[in-house]
Design a protein around this motif. Sequence first.
Motif, mmCIF file in Angstrom:
data_model
loop_
_atom_site.group_PDB
_atom_site.id
_atom_site.type_symbol
_atom_site.label_atom_id
_atom_site.label_comp_id
_atom_site.label_asym_id
_atom_site.label_seq_id
_atom_site.Cartn_x
_atom_site.Cartn_y
_atom_site.Cartn_z
ATOM 1 N N ASP A 152 0.651 -1.568 0.073
ATOM 2 C CA ASP A 152 0.114 -0.103 -0.404
ATOM 3 C C ASP A 152 0.745 1.048 0.043
ATOM 4 O O ASP A 152 1.957 1.256 -0.032
ATOM 5 C CB ASP A 152 -0.908 -0.046 1.800
ATOM 6 N N ARG A 156 -10.022 -7.868 7.902
ATOM 7 C CA ARG A 156 -10.669 -8.045 6.537
ATOM 8 C C ARG A 156 -9.640 -7.790 6.691
ATOM 9 O O ARG A 156 -8.125 -7.478 5.753
ATOM 10 C CB ARG A 156 -11.585 -6.286 6.792
ATOM 11 N N GLY A 202 -7.631 -5.257 3.131
ATOM 12 C CA GLY A 202 -6.795 -4.071 3.033
ATOM 13 C C GLY A 202 -7.957 -2.841 1.606
ATOM 14 O O GLY A 202 -8.091 -3.618 1.027
ATOM 15 N N ASP A 203 -7.874 -1.629 2.140
ATOM 16 C CA ASP A 203 -8.132 -0.621 0.706
ATOM 17 C C ASP A 203 -7.301 0.196 0.621
ATOM 18 O O ASP A 203 -6.754 0.562 1.576
ATOM 19 C CB ASP A 203 -10.344 -0.700 1.094
ATOM 20 N N GLU A 246 -5.515 -2.796 -1.484
ATOM 21 C CA GLU A 246 -5.284 -3.762 -2.067
ATOM 22 C C GLU A 246 -5.356 -4.632 -2.450
ATOM 23 O O GLU A 246 -5.229 -5.454 -3.599
ATOM 24 C CB GLU A 246 -4.170 -4.598 -0.699
#
Length: 445
Positions: free
Chosen positions: A219, A295, A297-298, A300
Amino acid sequence: MDILVIGGGGREHALAWKLAQSPKVKKIYLAPGNAGTAATDWDSRFDNINLSDIQALREWALSNRIELTVVGPEQPLASGIVDEFRAHGLRIFGPTRAAAQLESSKAFAKAFMQRHHIPTADCQIFTDSAVAHDYVAQKGAPIVIKADGLAAGKGVVVAMTLDEAHTAIDQMLQTGAAGILHNEGGACIVIEDYLEGEEASFIVMADGKNVLPLASSQDHKRLLNGDAGPNTGGMGAYSPAPVVTPDVHARVMREIIMPAVRGMEIDGIAYTGFLYAGLMIDANGHPKALEFNCRLGDPETQPIMMRLKTDLVDVLLAATETVGGLDPIELQWDRRTALGVVVAAHGYPSSPRYGDAIRYIPADTSDAVIFQAGTQRSAQGQLQTSGGRVLCVTVLADSVKQAQQRANTLAAGIDFDGRQYRTDIGHRAIKKLVAQPSAGPHLAS
Ligand code: AMP
Ligand code: GLY
Protein backbone atom coordinates in the motif's frame (compact mmCIF):
# COMPACT_ATOMS: atom_id res chain seq x y z
CA MET A 1 -27.17 -17.81 -5.66
CA ASP A 2 -27.58 -14.32 -4.31
CA ILE A 3 -24.71 -12.83 -2.33
CA LEU A 4 -24.55 -9.87 0.04
CA VAL A 5 -21.40 -7.75 0.34
CA ILE A 6 -21.26 -5.41 3.33
CA GLY A 7 -19.55 -2.08 2.63
CA GLY A 8 -19.39 0.56 -0.06
CA GLY A 9 -15.78 1.30 -0.93
CA GLY A 10 -13.37 0.31 -3.67
CA ARG A 11 -12.57 -2.89 -1.79
CA GLU A 12 -16.22 -3.93 -1.90
CA HIS A 13 -16.61 -2.97 -5.57
CA ALA A 14 -13.58 -5.16 -6.38
CA LEU A 15 -14.98 -8.06 -4.32
CA ALA A 16 -18.35 -7.76 -6.05
CA TRP A 17 -16.70 -7.53 -9.48
CA LYS A 18 -14.76 -10.72 -8.78
CA LEU A 19 -17.72 -12.60 -7.25
CA ALA A 20 -19.89 -11.64 -10.25
CA GLN A 21 -17.58 -13.64 -12.54
CA SER A 22 -18.68 -16.89 -10.91
CA PRO A 23 -21.25 -18.92 -12.85
CA LYS A 24 -22.87 -19.71 -9.48
CA VAL A 25 -23.92 -16.11 -8.89
CA LYS A 26 -27.28 -14.64 -9.83
CA LYS A 27 -27.13 -11.30 -8.07
CA ILE A 28 -24.85 -9.41 -5.73
CA TYR A 29 -26.31 -6.94 -3.28
CA LEU A 30 -24.11 -4.35 -1.61
CA ALA A 31 -24.95 -2.55 1.62
CA PRO A 32 -24.61 0.35 1.06
CA GLY A 33 -22.49 0.02 -2.12
CA ASN A 34 -21.70 3.00 -4.35
CA ALA A 35 -22.60 4.31 -7.81
CA GLY A 36 -20.37 1.65 -9.41
CA THR A 37 -22.41 -1.17 -7.82
CA ALA A 38 -25.89 0.26 -8.39
CA ALA A 39 -28.32 -1.55 -10.66
CA THR A 40 -28.57 0.08 -14.08
CA ASP A 41 -30.76 -0.52 -17.13
CA TRP A 42 -27.87 -2.30 -18.85
CA ASP A 43 -26.39 -4.22 -15.89
CA SER A 44 -28.54 -6.04 -13.35
CA ARG A 45 -25.81 -8.14 -11.72
CA PHE A 46 -25.50 -5.68 -8.85
CA ASP A 47 -27.89 -3.82 -6.62
CA ASN A 48 -27.43 -1.59 -3.58
CA ILE A 49 -29.45 -1.75 -0.40
CA ASN A 50 -29.52 1.13 2.01
CA LEU A 51 -29.18 -0.62 5.37
CA SER A 52 -26.41 -0.53 7.96
CA ASP A 53 -28.00 -1.73 11.19
CA ILE A 54 -26.87 -5.30 11.86
CA GLN A 55 -30.30 -6.64 12.88
CA ALA A 56 -31.91 -5.00 9.87
CA LEU A 57 -29.28 -6.55 7.57
CA ARG A 58 -29.83 -9.97 9.13
CA GLU A 59 -33.62 -9.66 8.64
CA TRP A 60 -33.12 -8.53 5.07
CA ALA A 61 -30.69 -11.41 4.31
CA LEU A 62 -33.15 -13.95 5.73
CA SER A 63 -36.13 -12.66 3.83
CA ASN A 64 -34.16 -12.35 0.58
CA ARG A 65 -32.64 -15.84 0.90
CA ILE A 66 -29.03 -14.64 0.77
CA GLU A 67 -26.80 -17.70 0.64
CA LEU A 68 -23.47 -16.03 1.38
CA THR A 69 -22.45 -12.75 2.99
CA VAL A 70 -18.96 -11.24 2.81
CA VAL A 71 -17.96 -8.34 5.05
CA GLY A 72 -15.60 -5.59 3.84
CA PRO A 73 -15.06 -3.06 6.67
CA GLU A 74 -13.96 -3.57 10.27
CA GLN A 75 -16.79 -1.71 11.98
CA PRO A 76 -19.60 -4.23 11.41
CA LEU A 77 -17.19 -7.05 12.33
CA ALA A 78 -16.25 -5.34 15.60
CA SER A 79 -19.98 -4.84 16.24
CA GLY A 80 -20.66 -8.57 15.87
CA ILE A 81 -22.30 -8.95 12.45
CA VAL A 82 -20.82 -12.44 12.06
CA ASP A 83 -22.17 -13.60 15.44
CA GLU A 84 -25.60 -12.18 14.58
CA PHE A 85 -25.81 -13.79 11.11
CA ARG A 86 -24.53 -17.16 12.32
CA ALA A 87 -26.98 -17.20 15.23
CA HIS A 88 -29.74 -17.10 12.61
CA GLY A 89 -28.24 -19.80 10.39
CA LEU A 90 -26.87 -17.42 7.76
CA ARG A 91 -23.60 -18.23 6.02
CA ILE A 92 -21.13 -15.35 6.43
CA PHE A 93 -17.37 -15.01 5.96
CA GLY A 94 -15.62 -12.92 8.60
CA PRO A 95 -14.36 -13.05 12.19
CA THR A 96 -16.66 -13.00 15.19
CA ARG A 97 -16.78 -9.95 17.42
CA ALA A 98 -14.30 -11.59 19.81
CA ALA A 99 -11.88 -12.49 17.00
CA ALA A 100 -12.16 -9.02 15.46
CA GLN A 101 -10.51 -7.64 18.61
CA LEU A 102 -7.23 -8.37 16.82
CA GLU A 103 -8.02 -5.13 15.00
CA SER A 104 -10.52 -3.37 17.26
CA SER A 105 -8.17 -3.34 20.26
CA LYS A 106 -4.47 -2.64 19.76
CA ALA A 107 -3.88 -3.55 23.42
CA PHE A 108 -5.56 -6.93 22.86
CA ALA A 109 -3.51 -7.49 19.68
CA LYS A 110 -0.19 -6.59 21.32
CA ALA A 111 -0.85 -8.78 24.38
CA PHE A 112 -1.88 -11.60 22.00
CA MET A 113 1.33 -11.25 19.95
CA GLN A 114 3.49 -11.25 23.09
CA ARG A 115 1.67 -14.28 24.51
CA HIS A 116 2.13 -16.28 21.29
CA HIS A 117 5.67 -15.09 20.54
CA ILE A 118 4.76 -13.33 17.30
CA PRO A 119 7.55 -10.90 16.34
CA THR A 120 6.36 -7.31 16.81
CA ALA A 121 7.69 -4.02 18.19
CA ASP A 122 8.17 -3.98 21.99
CA CYS A 123 5.50 -1.95 23.68
CA GLN A 124 3.80 -0.83 26.88
CA ILE A 125 0.13 -0.10 27.47
CA PHE A 126 -1.03 3.08 29.27
CA THR A 127 -4.25 4.58 30.56
CA ASP A 128 -2.61 7.27 32.71
CA SER A 129 -1.13 10.15 30.75
CA ALA A 130 1.45 11.19 33.38
CA VAL A 131 2.94 7.68 33.33
CA ALA A 132 2.88 7.66 29.50
CA HIS A 133 4.64 11.06 29.35
CA ASP A 134 7.37 9.79 31.69
CA TYR A 135 7.79 6.66 29.58
CA VAL A 136 8.36 8.50 26.29
CA ALA A 137 10.64 11.04 27.97
CA GLN A 138 12.77 8.12 29.08
CA LYS A 139 12.59 6.21 25.74
CA GLY A 140 13.15 9.18 23.43
CA ALA A 141 12.04 9.64 19.80
CA PRO A 142 11.28 8.31 17.26
CA ILE A 143 8.49 6.42 18.99
CA VAL A 144 5.03 5.26 17.99
CA ILE A 145 1.79 6.13 19.84
CA LYS A 146 -1.34 4.09 19.03
CA ALA A 147 -4.90 4.52 20.28
CA ASP A 148 -6.35 1.24 21.53
CA GLY A 149 -9.74 1.52 19.77
CA LEU A 150 -10.79 1.73 16.12
CA ALA A 151 -9.96 5.13 14.66
CA ALA A 152 -10.52 4.83 10.90
CA GLY A 153 -6.80 5.08 10.19
CA LYS A 154 -6.24 8.05 12.52
CA GLY A 155 -5.17 6.18 15.62
CA VAL A 156 -1.43 5.92 14.96
CA VAL A 157 1.16 8.67 15.33
CA VAL A 158 4.73 7.88 14.31
CA ALA A 159 6.37 10.59 16.39
CA MET A 160 9.75 11.67 15.04
CA THR A 161 10.19 14.13 17.93
CA LEU A 162 9.33 14.01 21.64
CA ASP A 163 7.03 17.01 21.19
CA GLU A 164 4.89 15.09 18.70
CA ALA A 165 4.84 12.10 21.06
CA HIS A 166 3.65 14.17 24.03
CA THR A 167 0.95 15.86 21.94
CA ALA A 168 -0.26 12.50 20.64
CA ILE A 169 -0.50 11.09 24.18
CA ASP A 170 -2.61 14.03 25.33
CA GLN A 171 -4.88 13.82 22.28
CA MET A 172 -5.45 10.08 22.39
CA LEU A 173 -5.97 9.77 26.13
CA GLN A 174 -8.64 12.48 26.25
CA THR A 175 -12.11 11.12 26.85
CA GLY A 176 -14.03 11.68 23.63
CA ALA A 177 -10.81 12.08 21.60
CA ALA A 178 -11.80 12.99 18.05
CA GLY A 179 -12.48 9.98 15.82
CA ILE A 180 -11.41 7.30 18.31
CA LEU A 181 -13.83 4.60 19.43
CA HIS A 182 -12.77 3.77 22.97
CA ASN A 183 -13.16 0.19 24.14
CA GLU A 184 -14.66 -0.81 27.47
CA GLY A 185 -12.58 0.62 30.30
CA GLY A 186 -12.05 3.97 28.54
CA ALA A 187 -9.14 5.62 26.77
CA CYS A 188 -6.03 3.50 26.44
CA ILE A 189 -2.88 3.76 24.33
CA VAL A 190 -0.06 1.52 23.21
CA ILE A 191 3.41 3.06 22.99
CA GLU A 192 5.79 1.01 20.92
CA ASP A 193 9.31 1.08 19.56
CA TYR A 194 9.84 2.58 16.13
CA LEU A 195 10.73 -0.03 13.52
CA GLU A 196 12.66 0.59 10.33
CA GLY A 197 12.28 -1.29 7.09
CA GLU A 198 9.85 -1.72 4.21
CA GLU A 199 6.16 -2.33 4.76
CA ALA A 200 4.05 -4.96 3.02
CA SER A 201 0.50 -6.23 3.33
CA PHE A 202 0.10 -9.96 3.85
CA ILE A 203 -3.50 -11.11 3.72
CA VAL A 204 -4.80 -14.64 4.24
CA MET A 205 -8.15 -16.39 4.45
CA ALA A 206 -8.77 -18.52 7.53
CA ASP A 207 -11.48 -21.09 8.26
CA GLY A 208 -10.78 -21.49 11.99
CA LYS A 209 -7.89 -23.88 11.40
CA ASN A 210 -6.45 -23.76 7.89
CA VAL A 211 -4.97 -20.78 6.18
CA LEU A 212 -4.88 -19.80 2.52
CA PRO A 213 -2.53 -16.91 1.71
CA LEU A 214 -3.58 -14.36 -0.88
CA ALA A 215 -1.03 -12.68 -3.15
CA SER A 216 1.27 -10.19 -1.41
CA SER A 217 0.77 -6.47 -1.89
CA GLN A 218 2.04 -3.07 -0.87
CA ASP A 219 0.00 0.00 0.00
CA HIS A 220 1.06 3.68 -0.25
CA LYS A 221 -0.30 5.52 2.78
CA ARG A 222 0.95 9.06 2.19
CA LEU A 223 -0.95 11.53 0.03
CA LEU A 224 1.90 12.73 -2.18
CA ASN A 225 4.58 11.32 -4.46
CA GLY A 226 7.75 10.21 -2.72
CA ASP A 227 5.72 9.15 0.36
CA ALA A 228 5.35 12.77 1.45
CA GLY A 229 2.35 14.59 2.92
CA PRO A 230 -0.27 13.38 5.40
CA ASN A 231 -1.32 9.78 6.01
CA THR A 232 -4.41 8.60 4.15
CA GLY A 233 -6.46 5.42 3.95
CA GLY A 234 -4.20 4.41 1.04
CA MET A 235 -3.42 6.15 -2.27
CA GLY A 236 -2.59 3.06 -4.30
CA ALA A 237 -1.35 -0.50 -4.10
CA TYR A 238 0.15 -3.20 -6.25
CA SER A 239 0.63 -6.96 -6.19
CA PRO A 240 2.89 -8.89 -5.94
CA ALA A 241 5.26 -6.97 -3.64
CA PRO A 242 8.89 -7.94 -4.44
CA VAL A 243 9.90 -7.27 -0.80
CA VAL A 244 7.96 -10.46 0.00
CA THR A 245 10.51 -12.86 -1.47
CA PRO A 246 9.82 -16.61 -1.20
CA ASP A 247 12.00 -16.63 1.93
CA VAL A 248 10.13 -13.73 3.56
CA HIS A 249 6.83 -15.37 2.55
CA ALA A 250 7.81 -18.60 4.32
CA ARG A 251 8.94 -16.72 7.43
CA VAL A 252 5.74 -14.68 7.61
CA MET A 253 3.63 -17.83 7.39
CA ARG A 254 5.75 -19.67 9.97
CA GLU A 255 6.43 -16.85 12.43
CA ILE A 256 3.38 -14.61 12.16
CA ILE A 257 0.34 -16.06 10.37
CA MET A 258 0.30 -19.66 11.64
CA PRO A 259 1.07 -18.67 15.26
CA ALA A 260 -1.73 -16.10 15.04
CA VAL A 261 -4.35 -18.56 13.79
CA ARG A 262 -3.14 -21.28 16.19
CA GLY A 263 -2.98 -18.74 19.01
CA MET A 264 -6.59 -17.72 18.46
CA GLU A 265 -7.59 -21.39 18.42
CA ILE A 266 -5.67 -22.01 21.68
CA ASP A 267 -7.29 -18.95 23.25
CA GLY A 268 -10.70 -20.39 22.34
CA ILE A 269 -11.56 -17.77 19.68
CA ALA A 270 -11.31 -19.62 16.35
CA TYR A 271 -10.40 -17.13 13.62
CA THR A 272 -12.52 -17.21 10.48
CA GLY A 273 -12.36 -14.58 7.76
CA PHE A 274 -9.73 -12.50 6.05
CA LEU A 275 -6.73 -11.77 8.26
CA TYR A 276 -4.41 -8.96 7.25
CA ALA A 277 -0.96 -8.66 8.78
CA GLY A 278 0.66 -5.28 8.25
CA LEU A 279 4.37 -6.12 8.12
CA MET A 280 7.63 -4.26 8.58
CA ILE A 281 10.45 -6.16 6.86
CA ASP A 282 13.95 -5.12 7.86
CA ALA A 283 17.04 -5.01 5.64
CA ASN A 284 17.85 -8.64 6.51
CA GLY A 285 14.40 -9.89 5.50
CA HIS A 286 13.15 -10.33 9.08
CA PRO A 287 9.43 -9.59 9.23
CA LYS A 288 7.62 -8.13 12.23
CA ALA A 289 3.87 -7.60 12.58
CA LEU A 290 2.96 -3.90 12.88
CA GLU A 291 -0.71 -4.72 13.24
CA PHE A 292 -3.46 -7.15 12.40
CA ASN A 293 -6.59 -6.15 10.55
CA CYS A 294 -9.57 -8.46 10.56
CA ARG A 295 -10.51 -7.74 6.94
CA LEU A 296 -9.12 -7.15 3.48
CA GLY A 297 -7.12 -3.98 2.84
CA ASP A 298 -8.34 -1.08 0.77
CA PRO A 299 -6.84 -0.41 -1.82
CA GLU A 300 -4.87 -3.72 -1.71
CA THR A 301 -8.01 -5.71 -2.57
CA GLN A 302 -8.39 -4.03 -5.95
CA PRO A 303 -5.08 -5.30 -7.44
CA ILE A 304 -5.38 -8.63 -5.58
CA MET A 305 -8.83 -9.32 -7.07
CA MET A 306 -7.54 -8.38 -10.54
CA ARG A 307 -4.90 -11.12 -10.24
CA LEU A 308 -7.07 -13.84 -8.70
CA LYS A 309 -8.03 -16.43 -11.29
CA THR A 310 -9.79 -18.94 -9.03
CA ASP A 311 -13.57 -18.65 -8.57
CA LEU A 312 -13.87 -16.68 -5.31
CA VAL A 313 -17.36 -18.02 -4.61
CA ASP A 314 -15.99 -21.58 -4.48
CA VAL A 315 -13.27 -20.47 -2.08
CA LEU A 316 -15.71 -18.64 0.21
CA LEU A 317 -18.12 -21.57 0.20
CA ALA A 318 -15.29 -23.92 1.20
CA ALA A 319 -14.13 -21.52 3.91
CA THR A 320 -17.61 -21.27 5.43
CA GLU A 321 -18.61 -24.93 5.00
CA THR A 322 -16.69 -26.37 7.90
CA VAL A 323 -13.62 -25.76 10.07
CA GLY A 324 -10.72 -26.87 7.85
CA GLY A 325 -12.80 -26.45 4.67
CA LEU A 326 -10.02 -24.48 2.94
CA ASP A 327 -7.68 -27.47 3.10
CA PRO A 328 -8.14 -28.69 -0.52
CA ILE A 329 -8.26 -25.20 -2.06
CA GLU A 330 -5.41 -23.78 -4.13
CA LEU A 331 -5.48 -20.30 -5.56
CA GLN A 332 -4.37 -19.48 -9.10
CA TRP A 333 -2.89 -16.05 -9.76
CA ASP A 334 -2.34 -14.08 -12.92
CA ARG A 335 1.45 -13.82 -13.24
CA ARG A 336 1.24 -10.20 -14.28
CA THR A 337 1.50 -7.26 -11.89
CA ALA A 338 -1.71 -5.54 -10.88
CA LEU A 339 -1.46 -1.92 -9.82
CA GLY A 340 -4.15 0.42 -8.55
CA VAL A 341 -3.99 4.22 -8.42
CA VAL A 342 -6.53 5.89 -6.13
CA VAL A 343 -8.08 9.09 -7.44
CA ALA A 344 -9.12 11.13 -4.40
CA ALA A 345 -11.39 14.12 -3.91
CA HIS A 346 -10.32 17.73 -3.46
CA GLY A 347 -9.27 18.31 0.15
CA TYR A 348 -8.67 14.62 0.95
CA PRO A 349 -7.74 13.44 3.57
CA SER A 350 -8.45 16.29 6.02
CA SER A 351 -11.65 17.70 4.49
CA PRO A 352 -12.72 15.95 1.29
CA ARG A 353 -15.19 17.88 -0.86
CA TYR A 354 -18.29 16.00 -1.97
CA GLY A 355 -20.60 16.70 -4.89
CA ASP A 356 -18.07 17.37 -7.65
CA ALA A 357 -19.43 16.16 -10.99
CA ILE A 358 -17.44 13.25 -12.44
CA ARG A 359 -17.56 14.06 -16.13
CA TYR A 360 -15.56 11.18 -17.55
CA ILE A 361 -14.41 7.69 -16.52
CA PRO A 362 -12.65 5.47 -19.10
CA ALA A 363 -14.49 2.24 -19.98
CA ASP A 364 -13.27 -1.01 -18.38
CA THR A 365 -11.27 -3.46 -20.49
CA SER A 366 -9.99 -6.98 -19.80
CA ASP A 367 -6.85 -5.54 -18.20
CA ALA A 368 -8.06 -2.23 -16.76
CA VAL A 369 -10.94 -1.73 -14.35
CA ILE A 370 -12.04 1.48 -12.64
CA PHE A 371 -13.32 0.48 -9.21
CA GLN A 372 -15.57 3.08 -7.62
CA ALA A 373 -15.58 4.10 -3.96
CA GLY A 374 -16.81 7.57 -2.96
CA THR A 375 -19.29 7.97 -5.82
CA GLN A 376 -23.04 8.53 -6.03
CA ARG A 377 -25.62 9.67 -8.55
CA SER A 378 -27.38 12.98 -8.05
CA ALA A 379 -31.18 13.20 -8.33
CA GLN A 380 -30.60 14.12 -11.99
CA GLY A 381 -28.49 11.00 -12.56
CA GLN A 382 -25.13 12.80 -12.67
CA LEU A 383 -22.20 10.79 -11.30
CA GLN A 384 -20.52 12.77 -8.49
CA THR A 385 -17.98 12.47 -5.70
CA SER A 386 -19.32 11.43 -2.29
CA GLY A 387 -16.23 10.33 -0.36
CA GLY A 388 -12.51 10.96 0.09
CA ARG A 389 -11.25 8.17 -2.10
CA VAL A 390 -13.37 8.38 -5.22
CA LEU A 391 -12.05 5.74 -7.63
CA CYS A 392 -9.23 3.26 -8.01
CA VAL A 393 -7.84 2.75 -11.52
CA THR A 394 -6.54 -0.82 -11.50
CA VAL A 395 -4.59 -2.40 -14.34
CA LEU A 396 -2.73 -5.61 -15.18
CA ALA A 397 0.57 -5.40 -17.07
CA ASP A 398 3.75 -7.37 -17.64
CA SER A 399 5.89 -5.17 -15.40
CA VAL A 400 5.36 -2.76 -12.51
CA LYS A 401 6.66 0.08 -14.66
CA GLN A 402 4.21 -0.66 -17.48
CA ALA A 403 1.36 -1.06 -15.01
CA GLN A 404 2.24 2.28 -13.41
CA GLN A 405 2.36 4.08 -16.77
CA ARG A 406 -0.94 2.61 -17.94
CA ALA A 407 -2.73 3.36 -14.66
CA ASN A 408 -1.38 6.93 -14.67
CA THR A 409 -2.58 7.50 -18.24
CA LEU A 410 -6.07 6.27 -17.33
CA ALA A 411 -6.10 8.33 -14.09
CA ALA A 412 -5.15 11.44 -16.07
CA GLY A 413 -8.26 10.92 -18.20
CA ILE A 414 -10.63 10.89 -15.24
CA ASP A 415 -12.32 14.23 -15.13
CA PHE A 416 -13.61 15.91 -11.98
CA ASP A 417 -12.62 19.14 -10.26
CA GLY A 418 -9.90 18.94 -7.62
CA ARG A 419 -8.95 15.30 -8.22
CA GLN A 420 -5.69 14.15 -6.62
CA TYR A 421 -3.61 11.07 -7.36
CA ARG A 422 -0.04 9.86 -7.04
CA THR A 423 1.99 9.04 -10.13
CA ASP A 424 4.63 6.92 -8.36
CA ILE A 425 2.62 3.94 -7.10
CA GLY A 426 4.92 0.90 -7.14
CA HIS A 427 8.11 3.00 -6.88
CA ARG A 428 9.77 0.64 -4.39
CA ALA A 429 9.26 -2.36 -6.67
CA ILE A 430 10.53 -0.42 -9.66
CA LYS A 431 13.69 0.58 -7.78
CA LYS A 432 14.23 -2.96 -6.53
CA LEU A 433 13.79 -4.58 -9.92
CA VAL A 434 16.22 -2.10 -11.46
CA ALA A 435 18.74 -2.81 -8.69
CA GLN A 436 18.34 -6.61 -8.88
CA PRO A 437 16.91 -7.53 -12.28
CA SER A 438 17.08 -11.23 -11.38
CA ALA A 439 14.44 -10.71 -8.68
CA GLY A 440 11.69 -10.85 -11.30
CA PRO A 441 11.19 -14.55 -11.99
CA HIS A 442 11.73 -15.53 -8.34
CA LEU A 443 8.86 -13.58 -6.86
CA ALA A 444 6.47 -15.37 -4.57
CA SER A 445 2.82 -14.68 -5.24
P1 AMP B 1 -0.90 0.54 11.98
O1 AMP B 1 -2.32 1.02 11.88
O2 AMP B 1 -0.55 -0.05 13.30
O3 AMP B 1 -0.46 -0.30 10.80
O4 AMP B 1 -0.01 1.83 11.77
C1 AMP B 1 -0.19 2.70 10.66
C2 AMP B 1 1.12 3.02 10.05
O5 AMP B 1 2.01 3.56 11.02
C3 AMP B 1 1.84 1.79 9.50
O6 AMP B 1 1.42 1.48 8.22
C4 AMP B 1 3.28 2.24 9.57
O7 AMP B 1 3.59 3.05 8.45
C5 AMP B 1 3.33 3.10 10.80
N1 AMP B 1 3.78 2.33 11.97
C6 AMP B 1 3.00 1.64 12.84
N2 AMP B 1 3.73 1.06 13.80
C7 AMP B 1 5.02 1.39 13.56
C8 AMP B 1 6.27 1.10 14.20
N3 AMP B 1 6.33 0.36 15.32
N4 AMP B 1 7.39 1.59 13.65
C9 AMP B 1 7.34 2.35 12.53
N5 AMP B 1 6.21 2.67 11.88
C10 AMP B 1 5.05 2.21 12.37
N1 GLY C 1 -4.73 -0.22 3.10
C1 GLY C 1 -4.65 -0.31 4.50
C2 GLY C 1 -5.86 -0.79 5.14
O1 GLY C 1 -6.83 -1.19 4.51
O2 GLY C 1 -5.89 -0.81 6.37
